[in-house]
Design an enzyme around this catalytic site. Structure first.
Site, PDB file in Angstrom:
ATOM      1  CB  CYS A 156      -3.773   7.016   4.219  1.00  7.49           C
ATOM      2  SG  CYS A 156      -2.600   7.557   2.971  1.00  7.49           S
ATOM      3  CG  ASP A 213      -5.357   3.658  -3.566  1.00 14.99           C
ATOM      4  OD1 ASP A 213      -4.486   4.429  -4.032  1.00 14.99           O
ATOM      5  OD2 ASP A 213      -5.505   3.466  -2.345  1.00 14.99           O
ATOM      6  CG  HIS A 245      -5.518   6.722  -1.349  1.00 15.18           C
ATOM      7  ND1 HIS A 245      -4.996   5.553  -0.827  1.00 15.18           N
ATOM      8  CD2 HIS A 245      -5.109   7.714  -0.519  1.00 15.18           C
ATOM      9  CE1 HIS A 245      -4.304   5.838   0.260  1.00 15.18           C
ATOM     10  NE2 HIS A 245      -4.360   7.140   0.470  1.00 15.18           N
TER      11      HIS A 245
END
Length: 276
Positions: A156, A213, A245
């Protein structure tokens, strides 16, 4: 947080214990890797303005270990990131995760992502890249790391940093970026995004992204893939069509077992292919 000097704060800071408050409750699927046969725990990394804490895991015997920098999510170096370092160490790596937000605040103690975001937004990319340079230096000089076998992986927030550090440090052998943002508006603190450095990249990076995502549109992934074609890095991007995600985050509802395990296998193969 009470106003104190950066030097005083980072001199007394430490890595998180357990999971960040903002990610509670923890999923039943959480993976726990033991430290049997390892030296694992908190260390201090000398940096330009003092020391920052980090979590390090390495085999208890041996030397000249390949080094993996493990770059945190927005939640800091909490238990999930620490567990990933142990997974690497159990495979013979020296893995180290420096606390890269610590001057701005201890995000592990905050109860919501809305409290965390303003702190992370204040973290300068230049500070992060400098801290990672210092972490590599410490790993080589103080932890039996092999400077010629250096890799990076991040998740991330750390996925974006993985791309940027690869552009900053061409001595890296390889990297794997998990669902890091690829485009964004330039600011004084974050002047570049992966899309801006893609064409000049020389380090081979494997990008692992989720087709579902909602925070990283697929068109930006395709733009990055296209931009990489003009580089000499031979980087690649894999998209898992059904993955959201944070599909590697086994402690969260976003975890997808199949894609996570496949991505981990690809990471290990990528590192081996490029000599790490």
């Amino acid at each position: 947080m009470k106003e104190i000097t950066r030097r005083k704060f980072i001199a007394t800071a430490s890595v998180a214990t357990g999971f960040a408050l903002a990610v509670q409750p923890i999923s039943a699927e959480v993976i726990t890797t033991n430290a049997n046969g390892l030296v694992a725990g908190a260390v201090k990394i000398p940096v330009k303005d003092g020391e920052i804490p980090a979590y390090r895991a390495v085999p208890a015997t041996g030397e000249n270990f390949p080094i993996v920098l493990v770059i945190q999510e927005i939640f800091g170096v909490h238990e999930h990131i620490q567990d990933i370092t142990r997974r690497f160490a159990q495979l013979g790596y020296l893995a180290i995760a420096p606390e890269l937000f610590i001057r701005q605040g201890d995000v592990s103690k905050l109860s919501s992502i809305d409290e965390i975001r303003p702190i992370v937004a204040k973290v300068p990319d230049a500070q992060v890249l400098s801290d990672l340079d210092a972490t590599v230096d410490w790993a080589v000089k103080s932890a039996k790391g092999n400077a010629d076998k250096l890799a990076i992986t991040g998740f991330c927030w750390g996925g974006r940093i993985t791309w940027l550090y690869a552009a900053h440090n061409p001595k890296l052998k390889a990297g794997v970026a998990w669902y890091g943002r690829l485009v964004g508006d330039a600011t004084e603190l974050q002047p570049k995004y992966p899309i801006d450095i893609a064409s000049k990249l020389t380090v081979p990076i494997l990008g692992l992204y989720g087709g579902k995502d909602t925070g990283i549109p697929l068109d930006t992934v395709e733009k990055m893939r296209d931009r990489l074609k003009s580089s000499s890095s031979k980087s690649e991007i894999i998209v898992y069509p059904d993955a959201p995600h944070a599909f590697f985050a086994d402690y969260r509802p976003s975890y997808r077992d199949k894609e996570a395990k496949e991505g981990w296998k690809r990471l290990l193969a990528w590192f081996k292919e490029h000599g790490v």
